[in-house]
Design an enzyme around this catalytic site. Sequence first.
Site, PDB file in Angstrom:
ATOM      1  N   ASP A   1       0.831  -1.209   0.000  1.00 39.62           N
ATOM      2  CA  ASP A   1       0.000   0.000   0.000  1.00 39.62           C
ATOM      3  C   ASP A   1       0.868   1.264   0.000  1.00 39.62           C
ATOM      4  OD1 ASP A   1       0.910  -0.191   2.586  1.00 39.62           O
ATOM      5  OD2 ASP A   1      -1.052   0.022   3.551  1.00 39.62           O
TER       6      ASP A   1
ATOM      7  N   ASN B   1       1.156   6.733   3.981  1.00 39.06           N
ATOM      8  CA  ASN B   1       2.210   6.473   2.997  1.00 39.06           C
ATOM      9  C   ASN B   1       1.868   7.102   1.654  1.00 39.06           C
ATOM     10  OD1 ASN B   1       4.107   4.965   4.452  1.00 39.06           O
ATOM     11  ND2 ASN B   1       2.730   3.197   4.459  1.00 39.06           N
TER      12      ASN B   1
ATOM     13  N   CYS C   1       6.642   6.228  11.498  1.00 38.81           N
ATOM     14  CA  CYS C   1       6.452   4.845  11.060  1.00 38.81           C
ATOM     15  C   CYS C   1       6.868   3.953  12.220  1.00 38.81           C
ATOM     16  CB  CYS C   1       7.355   4.581   9.855  1.00 38.81           C
ATOM     17  SG  CYS C   1       7.152   2.940   9.166  1.00 38.81           S
ATOM     18  N   HIS C   2       6.241   2.779  12.347  1.00 42.29           N
ATOM     19  CA  HIS C   2       6.682   1.950  13.475  1.00 42.29           C
ATOM     20  C   HIS C   2       7.682   0.863  13.068  1.00 42.29           C
ATOM     21  CE1 HIS C   2       2.197   0.916  12.912  1.00 42.29           C
ATOM     22  NE2 HIS C   2       2.879   0.295  12.005  1.00 42.29           N
TER      23      HIS C   2
ATOM     24  N   HIS D   1      11.153   2.990   5.587  1.00 46.20           N
ATOM     25  CA  HIS D   1      11.079   1.621   5.033  1.00 46.20           C
ATOM     26  C   HIS D   1      12.414   1.162   4.474  1.00 46.20           C
ATOM     27  CE1 HIS D   1       6.412   1.440   4.342  1.00 46.20           C
ATOM     28  NE2 HIS D   1       6.742   1.688   5.600  1.00 46.20           N
TER      29      HIS D   1
ATOM     30  N   ASP E   1      10.285  -2.650   7.912  1.00 46.20           N
ATOM     31  CA  ASP E   1       9.787  -2.820   6.540  1.00 46.20           C
ATOM     32  C   ASP E   1      10.905  -2.908   5.508  1.00 46.20           C
ATOM     33  OD1 ASP E   1       6.890  -2.593   7.156  1.00 46.20           O
ATOM     34  OD2 ASP E   1       7.521  -0.649   7.908  1.00 46.20           O
TER      35      ASP E   1
HETATM   36  P1  NAD Z   1      -7.912   2.845   5.492  1.00 45.91           P
HETATM   37  O1  NAD Z   1      -8.428   2.986   4.100  1.00 45.91           O
HETATM   38  O2  NAD Z   1      -8.421   1.748   6.351  1.00 45.91           O
HETATM   39  O3  NAD Z   1      -8.160   4.190   6.309  1.00 45.91           O
HETATM   40  C1  NAD Z   1      -7.849   5.428   5.781  1.00 45.91           C
HETATM   41  C2  NAD Z   1      -8.949   6.433   6.112  1.00 45.91           C
HETATM   42  O4  NAD Z   1      -8.737   7.567   5.265  1.00 45.91           O
HETATM   43  C3  NAD Z   1     -10.393   5.938   5.810  1.00 45.91           C
HETATM   44  O5  NAD Z   1     -11.188   6.077   6.961  1.00 45.91           O
HETATM   45  C4  NAD Z   1     -10.866   6.837   4.685  1.00 45.91           C
HETATM   46  O6  NAD Z   1     -12.253   7.115   4.738  1.00 45.91           O
HETATM   47  C5  NAD Z   1     -10.030   8.070   4.922  1.00 45.91           C
HETATM   48  N1  NAD Z   1      -9.949   8.945   3.766  1.00 45.91           N
HETATM   49  C6  NAD Z   1      -9.902   8.625   2.451  1.00 45.91           C
HETATM   50  N2  NAD Z   1      -9.874   9.750   1.702  1.00 45.91           N
HETATM   51  C7  NAD Z   1      -9.910  10.806   2.560  1.00 45.91           C
HETATM   52  C8  NAD Z   1      -9.889  12.211   2.405  1.00 45.91           C
HETATM   53  N3  NAD Z   1      -9.848  12.776   1.195  1.00 45.91           N
HETATM   54  N4  NAD Z   1      -9.929  12.970   3.528  1.00 45.91           N
HETATM   55  C9  NAD Z   1     -10.007  12.429   4.749  1.00 45.91           C
HETATM   56  N5  NAD Z   1     -10.007  11.090   4.966  1.00 45.91           N
HETATM   57  C10 NAD Z   1      -9.978  10.297   3.884  1.00 45.91           C
HETATM   58  O7  NAD Z   1      -6.320   2.771   5.359  1.00 45.91           O
HETATM   59  P2  NAD Z   1      -5.252   2.250   6.448  1.00 45.91           P
HETATM   60  O8  NAD Z   1      -4.970   0.825   6.164  1.00 45.91           O
HETATM   61  O9  NAD Z   1      -5.639   2.681   7.797  1.00 45.91           O
HETATM   62  O10 NAD Z   1      -3.973   3.070   5.975  1.00 45.91           O
HETATM   63  C11 NAD Z   1      -3.940   4.472   6.010  1.00 45.91           C
HETATM   64  C12 NAD Z   1      -2.564   4.969   5.608  1.00 45.91           C
HETATM   65  O11 NAD Z   1      -1.622   4.715   6.653  1.00 45.91           O
HETATM   66  C13 NAD Z   1      -1.995   4.280   4.356  1.00 45.91           C
HETATM   67  O12 NAD Z   1      -1.309   5.230   3.588  1.00 45.91           O
HETATM   68  C14 NAD Z   1      -1.034   3.266   4.932  1.00 45.91           C
HETATM   69  O13 NAD Z   1      -0.035   2.908   4.009  1.00 45.91           O
HETATM   70  C15 NAD Z   1      -0.501   4.031   6.108  1.00 45.91           C
HETATM   71  N6  NAD Z   1       0.133   3.261   7.193  1.00 45.91           N
HETATM   72  C16 NAD Z   1       1.180   3.846   7.803  1.00 45.91           C
HETATM   73  C17 NAD Z   1       1.796   3.197   8.852  1.00 45.91           C
HETATM   74  C18 NAD Z   1       2.959   3.883   9.521  1.00 45.91           C
HETATM   75  O14 NAD Z   1       3.512   3.357  10.483  1.00 45.91           O
HETATM   76  N7  NAD Z   1       3.360   5.072   9.070  1.00 45.91           N
HETATM   77  C19 NAD Z   1       1.344   1.963   9.276  1.00 45.91           C
HETATM   78  C20 NAD Z   1       0.224   1.390   8.651  1.00 45.91           C
HETATM   79  C21 NAD Z   1      -0.374   2.066   7.600  1.00 45.91           C
END
Ligand code: NAD
Length: 458
Positions: A119, A153, A174-175, A203, A260
């Site tokens: 993703d 991301n 990021c974790h 990552h 990652d």
């Molecule tokens: P998800 O789709 O389950 O949740 C994302 C949320 O964003 C949803 O509730 C959706 O409705 C909302 N959204 C979509 N478009 C939007 C907009 N224009 N404005 C406001 N909200 C909006 O996704 P997820 O699996 O929770 O992942 C979210 C992000 O976090 C991804 O980019 C993923 O890669 C990233 N991620 C980062 C880490 C980290 O440690 N940095 C870890 C896991 C996931």
Amino acid sequence: MSAVKISIIGAGSAIFSLRLVGDLCKTKGLSGSLVSLMDIDEKRLNAVHELAKRYAAELGADIKFEKTTNMKRSLEDADFVINTALVGGHEQQEAIRRVGEKHGYYRGIDSQEFNMVSDYYTLTNYNQLKYFLDVARNMEKLCPNAWLLQAANPVFEGTTLISRQTNIKVVGFCHGHYGVNRIAETIGLPLEEVDWQVAGFNHNIWLTRFIYKGKDAYPHIDRWIEDKAKEWKPTTPFDDQMSPAAIDMYRFYGKFPVGDTVRNGSWKYHYDLETKKKWFGEPWGGADSEVGWAWYQEELQKATKKTFSLAADKSVRLSKEFPPNKMSGEQHVGFMDALINDNRGRFVDNIPNEGEIIPGIPEDVVVEVPVIVDKKGIHPEKIDPPISERIMKMYLLPRRLRMEWALDAFITGDKRILHEMLVRDPRTRSFEQVEAVVDEILSLPFNREMKEHYGGKK
Ligand code: NAD
């Protein structure tokens, strides 16, 4: 005690939001704060709002919540903004991946050398990167002094883009670095007695320092590899820190890949499902195979379902589901507490390479490094020993180039950059294949704006 306003963009990501809310409730220094939950999906937003209020009440915490589908409203006068939104969600990413696979690109065109995370899109993520900039540019107007904590991301591309194009203070989170805990635990060293550093890009980080009781602790890893690695089996698709892929990368690069990074080796580990199984274990072949990713998508769906049912059933005690006496392990709340209340802490953050934290990387590229945070700001540690030439030349520099290409494509709208990136992809057999896959992805209904953007130059 300092009350602040925290805006969470994409707050419908329930598990993540509730982890933050739980941490906030347990952080006395941030008592009285207001959390503005923002998401475009009202159903998810309402559920998270309901759970957040209930959880805070159960813990007896003085945290206020508001909810909104309006990003600008949420940003108004915020002190901190956490962006976790995934524009288009996993469904759109899967649609893009399917087109890629149809044209001969196993796991889609965004799976690229040194970035196989399923993703973490860099070529076809126009909508997501555009949204990152929208959030940051609106912050410049509505809360110019706020910090932007970027969790969504692609963190490497996104934080570099925002820090280059706006005046907002952005930090990527990021974790992945918790992989160090996994390494220490596996080889039987108490982490609190280990002196460690990681460094690289998001990552793409490496265990550059690993010292136990004043001595190099790498021989402990070597012994584990010698004695135990053969018995290793993954417990989930994400359990890859001690996988054959990680060990093989260690043997080539001379340092252990962390978190990652293990998912982000070269094509050697990713040609097809059989290859992935060999390097990341049976039965999934790691998180980013078709099998591992299907497992993850199912887990996400279960979590969303559970959120809705917990929100609907007011009799459930949430402190049973989310343990009240433990911090979540996410760094965001500790980071805010350190900055606001001078509650000094060590974090691993993504920040611009100002002052050449990693020599040889330009200052406007964001690096992931250990930092100390206090009221005065973010103080990166000196990376000692430095990153080796092998890692720089064979891994970080080519990864950085891919980030620059992706951002150049996004900024200029020059489709030929996307083409050239694919020409350099080992899965490509002809230029016709390249043109066809890019055109079909641009023709997906949700990519209309992206198509217009890339329509200018042929
Ligand atoms: P998800 O789709 O389950 O949740 C994302 C949320 O964003 C949803 O509730 C959706 O409705 C909302 N959204 C979509 N478009 C939007 C907009 N224009 N404005 C406001 N909200 C909006 O996704 P997820 O699996 O929770 O992942 C979210 C992000 O976090 C991804 O980019 C993923 O890669 C990233 N991620 C980062 C880490 C980290 O440690 N940095 C870890 C896991 C996931």
